[in-house]
Design an enzyme around this catalytic site. Structure first.
Site, PDB file in Angstrom:
ATOM      1  N   LYS A 101      37.506  67.722  54.933  1.00  0.00           N
ATOM      2  CA  LYS A 101      39.321  67.188  55.450  1.00  0.00           C
ATOM      3  C   LYS A 101      39.006  67.631  57.007  1.00  0.00           C
ATOM      4  O   LYS A 101      40.482  67.393  57.579  1.00  0.00           O
ATOM      5  CB  LYS A 101      39.844  68.214  54.870  1.00  0.00           C
ATOM      6  CG  LYS A 101      39.910  68.523  53.746  1.00  0.00           C
ATOM      7  CD  LYS A 101      40.428  65.839  53.355  1.00  0.00           C
ATOM      8  CE  LYS A 101      42.047  65.934  53.848  1.00  0.00           C
ATOM      9  NZ  LYS A 101      42.112  64.574  52.836  1.00  0.00           N
TER      10      LYS A 101
HETATM   11  N1  PMP Z   1      36.938  67.535  48.034  1.00  0.00           N
HETATM   12  C1  PMP Z   1      37.447  68.855  48.779  1.00  0.00           C
HETATM   13  C2  PMP Z   1      37.129  69.607  48.808  1.00  0.00           C
HETATM   14  C3  PMP Z   1      38.574  68.221  49.008  1.00  0.00           C
HETATM   15  O1  PMP Z   1      39.643  69.476  49.440  1.00  0.00           O
HETATM   16  C4  PMP Z   1      39.638  66.978  49.181  1.00  0.00           C
HETATM   17  C5  PMP Z   1      40.490  67.036  49.936  1.00  0.00           C
HETATM   18  N2  PMP Z   1      41.856  67.407  49.359  1.00  0.00           N
HETATM   19  C6  PMP Z   1      38.374  66.657  48.577  1.00  0.00           C
HETATM   20  C7  PMP Z   1      37.101  66.610  48.381  1.00  0.00           C
HETATM   21  C8  PMP Z   1      39.014  64.484  48.380  1.00  0.00           C
HETATM   22  O2  PMP Z   1      39.326  64.037  49.694  1.00  0.00           O
HETATM   23  P1  PMP Z   1      39.989  62.965  50.108  1.00  0.00           P
HETATM   24  O3  PMP Z   1      41.763  63.831  50.097  1.00  0.00           O
HETATM   25  O4  PMP Z   1      39.509  62.070  51.611  1.00  0.00           O
HETATM   26  O5  PMP Z   1      40.016  62.169  49.077  1.00  0.00           O
END
Ligand code: PMP
Length: 326
Positions: free
Chosen positions: A44
Site C-alpha cells: 500500500k
Molecule cells: N494485502 C494486504 C496486507 C493489504 O493491506 C491490502 C490492502 N488493504 C491488500 C493485500 C489488497 O490490496 P488492494 O487494496 O490494492 O486491493
C-alpha cells in the site's frame, strides 16, 4: 554512488522472488513481487504516495495540510510515512476488528487513530464514510478515499505492473492476487493486458467476500465467512475494480492460508502475512489449472509481524478452529 533520495523514492522497484518450494511442486515458476520490502512494509505504500501526490497536484492539499483516510491498516501506515516525510498530519479511521499491532504502529508513527465499530459499508457509520465526512469539516484536509480514488490503481499501472513485465522479460502467463480496494489487481491487469491480452488475470478471494461470486457469476454475493485475513475481500465492487478485465477467480479457505504461511516459514524461511498466504494458495491453484511450464506472478503484500497476536498465536488459531499443521 548508488543511492535513493528519501522515503518516496524508496517506494517501488521491489524484487521479484522465485518461491522455490512452490515452483518445484508445480513445475511452474511461482514468483512473488516483494511488496513487503517497500519502506512502509506493504504493497500500500505505492497507493499512498500516488494519492497524496494527486491531491498535491490538484492543489487540494497545501503545505501543513491534513490527510484523512479509512483503512484496515496498511494504507494508513503508508500514508503516515508519506505525510511525515512531506509535513502533513494524518487522521486514520479504522474498524475495530483489526489487529492491535496495526493500531499501535499507526499511533507510534504519529497518526491520530480513530477506531470505530465495525459495521457494513451501507451503514452511515462505516469507517470509510466517517473518514470522508470528517475531512469535509476541516480546512486544508483531504480524504484520500482509497477504495474509489483511481489514483490508487494508477500507482500499480505506472509502477508495479511495468516492473513485473520487465522482471519477467514479458514471459508472464498469469497474474493472481487478492483484492481489498482492488487497486493492485486493476492497475496491474490494465497494464499487462495492454502488453499481451493473453496474460491471465485471476482474482484470489478469501471466504466472507463477494468478489469471487462477482467475477464468476456477475453478481456480488457474499460467500460464507468470516475470514481471519485482514485487508482483503470486499462486499462491493469499488471504482478501482470496476471495468477491470479479470479472467477467473479462485477461493481460498483460512485453513489453506494458515497452512501455507506456516509452511513457508518452516521450510522456506519466509514470514508472510495472511493476504500473502491467500495469494500463494491461489497461485498454486492457477498453476494446477494451467499445468507445468507457466510463469505465475503474485503479490507478497506484507510480512507476518503485524499479525503476531492472531495468525501467529496458537490460542487464537485454536479458538477459530484453525491448525498450523502443514
Ligand atoms: N494485502 C494486504 C496486507 C493489504 O493491506 C491490502 C490492502 N488493504 C491488500 C493485500 C489488497 O490490496 P488492494 O487494496 O490494492 O486491493
Amino acid at each position: 554512488m548508488d543511492t535513493k533520495n528519501g522515503f518516496a523514492a524508496t517506494i517501488g522497484n521491489t524484487p521479484l522472488i522465485r518461491l522455490a518450494g512452490l515452483s518445484k511442486a508445480t513445475g511452474c515458476e511461482i514468483l512473488g513481487k516483494a511488496e513487503f520490502l517497500n519502506p512502509g512494509g506493504s504493497v500500500k505504500d505505492r497507493a499512498a504516495l500516488w494519492m497524496v501526490r494527486e491531491h498535491e497536484k490538484s492543489g487540494a492539499l497545501k503545505p501543513g495540510g491534513i490527510v484523512v483516510e479509512g483503512t484496515a491498516g496498511n494504507t494508513g501506515i503508508g500514508l503516515v510515512h508519506v505525510c511525515n516525510a512531506r509535513g502533513y498530519s494524518s487522521v486514520i479511521y479504522m474498524p475495530d476488528n483489526q489487529s492491535p499491532e496495526k493500531i499501535e504502529l499507526l499511533q507510534t508513527l504519529g497518526a491520530e487513530v480513530r477506531v470505530v465499530p465495525t459495521v457494513p459499508y451501507k451503514n452511515d457509520m462505516n469507517y470509510q464514510k466517517q473518514a470522508g465526512r470528517f475531512a469535509e469539516t476541516l480546512p486544508n484536509a483531504v480524504w484520500t478515499n482509497q477504495f474509489d480514488n483511481v489514483a490508487n490503481r494508477l500507482a500499480h499501472y505506472e509502477s508495479t505492473a511495468p516492473e513485473i513485465w520487465r522482471q519477467t522479460a514479458g514471459t508472464i502467463d498469469s497474474f493472481v492476487t487478492s483484492t481489498g480496494t482492488g487497486g493492485t489487481l486493476a492497475g496491474v491487469s490494465r497494464y499487462l493486458k495492454e502488453q499481451s491480452p493473453d496474460v491471465r488475470i485471476v482474482l484470489a478471494d478469501p471466504m466472507g467476500s463477494a468478489l469471487y461470486s462477482w467475477v464468476t457469476t456477475g453478481q456480488p454475493l457474499m460467500s460464507e465467512g468470516p475470514s481471519i485475513t485482514e485487508g482483503i475481500g470486499n462486499s462491493r465492487v469499488t471504482d478501482n475494480l470496476i471495468d477491470t478485465v479479470i479472467d477467473d477467480a479462485v477461493q481460498v479457505t483460512d485453513q489453506e492460508m494458515v497452512s501455507m504461511v506456516y509452511r513457508q516459514m518452516a521450510e522456506e524461511g519466509w514470514f508472510f502475512g495472511s493476504s500473502t498466504g491467500i495469494n500463494l494458495c491461489a497461485a498454486m491453484k492457477v498453476a494446477e489449472k494451467l499445468g507445468p511450464g507457466h510463469v505465475i506472478v503474485t503479490i507478497l503484500a506484507d510480512t507476518g509481524s503485524k499479525y503476531q497476536s492472531r495468525l501467529f498465536n496458537a490460542q487464537f488459531l485454536a479458538e477459530k478452529g484453525l491448525s498450523s499443521a502443514h
